[in-house]
Design an enzyme around this catalytic site. Structure first.
Site, PDB file in Angstrom:
ATOM      1  N   LYS A 115       0.836  -1.212   0.000  1.00 23.78           N
ATOM      2  CA  LYS A 115       0.000   0.000   0.000  1.00 23.78           C
ATOM      3  C   LYS A 115       0.859   1.246   0.000  1.00 23.78           C
ATOM      4  O   LYS A 115       0.507   2.240  -0.626  1.00 23.78           O
ATOM      5  CB  LYS A 115      -0.955   0.001   1.203  1.00 23.78           C
ATOM      6  N   LYS A 197      -4.761 -10.580  -5.850  1.00 18.02           N
ATOM      7  CA  LYS A 197      -6.038 -10.832  -5.163  1.00 18.02           C
ATOM      8  C   LYS A 197      -7.093  -9.815  -5.582  1.00 18.02           C
ATOM      9  O   LYS A 197      -6.755  -8.674  -5.943  1.00 18.02           O
ATOM     10  CB  LYS A 197      -5.846 -10.842  -3.649  1.00 18.02           C
ATOM     11  N   LYS A 200     -11.048  -4.459  -3.006  1.00 15.58           N
ATOM     12  CA  LYS A 200     -11.991  -3.342  -3.095  1.00 15.58           C
ATOM     13  C   LYS A 200     -11.304  -2.102  -3.611  1.00 15.58           C
ATOM     14  O   LYS A 200     -11.862  -1.322  -4.348  1.00 15.58           O
ATOM     15  CB  LYS A 200     -12.457  -2.912  -1.696  1.00 15.58           C
TER      16      LYS A 200
HETATM   17  P1  TYM Z   1     -10.334  -6.111   4.389  1.00 13.39           P
HETATM   18  O1  TYM Z   1     -11.413  -5.117   4.578  1.00 13.39           O
HETATM   19  O2  TYM Z   1      -9.269  -5.839   3.400  1.00 13.39           O
HETATM   20  O3  TYM Z   1     -10.963  -7.502   4.059  1.00 13.39           O
HETATM   21  C1  TYM Z   1     -11.961  -8.041   4.896  1.00 13.39           C
HETATM   22  C2  TYM Z   1     -11.844  -9.544   4.950  1.00 13.39           C
HETATM   23  O4  TYM Z   1     -11.936 -10.083   3.635  1.00 13.39           O
HETATM   24  C3  TYM Z   1     -10.789 -10.885   3.362  1.00 13.39           C
HETATM   25  N1  TYM Z   1     -10.449 -10.713   1.952  1.00 13.39           N
HETATM   26  C4  TYM Z   1     -10.358 -11.715   1.077  1.00 13.39           C
HETATM   27  N2  TYM Z   1     -10.528 -13.035   1.207  1.00 13.39           N
HETATM   28  C5  TYM Z   1     -10.373 -13.799   0.099  1.00 13.39           C
HETATM   29  N3  TYM Z   1     -10.058 -13.288  -1.102  1.00 13.39           N
HETATM   30  C6  TYM Z   1      -9.877 -11.976  -1.295  1.00 13.39           C
HETATM   31  N4  TYM Z   1      -9.572 -11.494  -2.480  1.00 13.39           N
HETATM   32  C7  TYM Z   1     -10.019 -11.120  -0.169  1.00 13.39           C
HETATM   33  N5  TYM Z   1      -9.929  -9.782   0.005  1.00 13.39           N
HETATM   34  C8  TYM Z   1     -10.179  -9.560   1.307  1.00 13.39           C
HETATM   35  C9  TYM Z   1      -9.703 -10.338   4.277  1.00 13.39           C
HETATM   36  O5  TYM Z   1      -8.688 -11.287   4.516  1.00 13.39           O
HETATM   37  C10 TYM Z   1     -10.488 -10.005   5.520  1.00 13.39           C
HETATM   38  O6  TYM Z   1     -10.688 -11.149   6.312  1.00 13.39           O
HETATM   39  N6  TYM Z   1      -7.343  -5.529   8.272  1.00 13.39           N
HETATM   40  C11 TYM Z   1      -8.570  -6.133   7.860  1.00 13.39           C
HETATM   41  C12 TYM Z   1      -9.779  -5.674   8.625  1.00 13.39           C
HETATM   42  C13 TYM Z   1      -9.658  -5.770  10.111  1.00 13.39           C
HETATM   43  C14 TYM Z   1      -9.793  -6.943  10.878  1.00 13.39           C
HETATM   44  C15 TYM Z   1      -9.667  -6.543  12.225  1.00 13.39           C
HETATM   45  C16 TYM Z   1      -9.995  -8.283  10.556  1.00 13.39           C
HETATM   46  C17 TYM Z   1      -9.469  -4.726  10.956  1.00 13.39           C
HETATM   47  N7  TYM Z   1      -9.487  -5.204  12.247  1.00 13.39           N
HETATM   48  C18 TYM Z   1      -9.747  -7.446  13.266  1.00 13.39           C
HETATM   49  C19 TYM Z   1     -10.065  -9.190  11.597  1.00 13.39           C
HETATM   50  C20 TYM Z   1      -9.946  -8.774  12.943  1.00 13.39           C
HETATM   51  C21 TYM Z   1      -8.798  -5.764   6.405  1.00 13.39           C
HETATM   52  O7  TYM Z   1      -8.272  -4.831   5.897  1.00 13.39           O
HETATM   53  O8  TYM Z   1      -9.677  -6.491   5.806  1.00 13.39           O
END
Ligand code: TYM
Length: 334
Positions: A115, A197, A200
């Site tokens: 990022k 991957k 969003k």
């Molecule tokens: P974020 O918002 O990027 O993604 C949310 C969840 O979706 C999963 N994910 C995916 N899984 C499979 N294939 C993909 N292409 C894909 N893109 C995203 C991510 O692994 C995630 O589980 N840092 C985290 C959010 C967060 C969080 C937390 C998660 C903040 N605090 C505490 C768990 C516990 C994030 O950016 O997810």
């Protein structure tokens, strides 16, 4: 014997609309696992502002994410759902964790490296300390299990390291959490560049399937999905586009990749693309309809979220107080 349920915690950033990756890698597993746990699920709006957000869209996307949780089947009998910024203990504990986390550790986070390389000259400090806020989200609730996609594994490992470090210094303040990363669906790939991957924030409109996409859009995206120049449908790393379509079908249907491959003997890539599109459309249709139902009653959604934040804050405050006492912060007297 203790009858207390184990605790499960997870969150999604409300940047843009959620993707099929978020749903298959995370949300669908929350729903599957929720009955066994006391769950805390939130929309991580504090994390979202590590990249610039339009204020109106951020609020709308936050509601959209939480309505999607409910629409996917998150059950309020098992789960507390809320907005991260409504529970002030998250940034408070994050500050403390910042003081126990090393620059070197944060510099090694691949998500930060990715990022920040895209951010150019102006890399927000928040992007660097993002993982300590995530650790706070998890450790505040004494989580046993954190269901996430594969991209969050390194953040989970860091969370464990921070928890162990602080526990070694001050006694058992935190439960050391385990990640739950599904066998299939943990890394849904971009339809246009299947070596990356689905994201969003990074994928193009044609590369990502958004949960709000119409059936027509979904069909178009899958029909145009990038594959290789071969013709044989097989499940292998050197066919990332085809593997991704098979993974998507497996994550939705629960079938094994080999079963899917067997059903395509003698068929063409085009068949696989159309079937995968239909499989996704069928899965998302009820989700989309229900999301609209939850969004149409904003007052009820806000009531659920304020109750959720209230309940989460009680649990979070218990941990934060324990931490403040252990560190030696003078108690407040009111
Ligand atoms: P974020 O918002 O990027 O993604 C949310 C969840 O979706 C999963 N994910 C995916 N899984 C499979 N294939 C993909 N292409 C894909 N893109 C995203 C991510 O692994 C995630 O589980 N840092 C985290 C959010 C967060 C969080 C937390 C998660 C903040 N605090 C505490 C768990 C516990 C994030 O950016 O997810």
């Amino acid at each position: 014997m203790s009858t207390q349920k184990k605790i499960m915690v997870s969150g999604i950033q409300p940047t843009n609309k959620l993707t099929l990756g978020n749903y298959l890698g995370a949300l669908k597993n929350w729903v599957k696992l929720q009955t066994e746990y006391e769950c805390y699920f939130f929309a991580v709006d504090l994390h979202a502002i590590t990249s610039r957000q339009d204020p109106k869209e951020l609020a709308a996307n936050t509601y959209f994410a939480l309505a999607t949780y409910l629409a996917a089947g998150i059950d309020l009998n098992h789960a507390t759902i809320f907005v991260q910024s409504h529970v002030r203990q998250h940034p408070e504990l994050a500050w403390v964790l910042n003081c126990f986390t090393y620059m070197g550790e944060l510099s090694r986070m691949t998500q930060f490296k990715d990022k920040s390389s895209r951010a150019g000259e102006t890399i927000p400090v928040g992007l660097f300390t993002y993982p300590t806020l995530m650790a706070s989200d998890i450790l505040l609730y004494q989580a046993d299990l954190v269901p996430v996609g594969a991209d969050q594994k390194q953040h989970l490992e860091l969370t464990r390291d921070i928890a162990i470090r602080i526990n070694n210094l001050y006694g058992d303040l935190f439960k050391v959490p385990e990640p739950f990363i599904p066998n299939i669906g943990a890394r849904i790939m971009d339809l246009q560049s299947p070596e990356n991957k689905m994201s969003k924030s990074v994928s193009t409109d044609m590369g990502a399937v958004f949960l709000s996409d119409s059936a027509k859009e979904i069909e178009k995206k899958f029909k145009r999905a990038v594959t290789d120049s071969g013709t044989e449908i097989s499940y292998s790393q050197d066919k990332p586009g085809i593997k991704n379509l098979i993974d998507i079908q497996c994550a939705i249907s629960g079938k094994k990749p080999q079963e899917i491959v067997a059903s395509y003997q003698g068929k063409l890539y085009g068949h696989l693309k159309v079937d995968t599109a239909n499989c996704v459309i069928g899965e998302l249709k009820p989700l989309q309809e229900q999301t609209q139902v939850f969004l149409s009653d904003k007052a009820e959604l806000q009531r659920i979220l304020s109750k959720g934040a209230e309940k989460a804050a009680v649990k979070a405050e218990a941990t934060l107080r324990k931490v403040y006492d252990a560190i030696g912060f003078a108690p407040t007297h009111s």
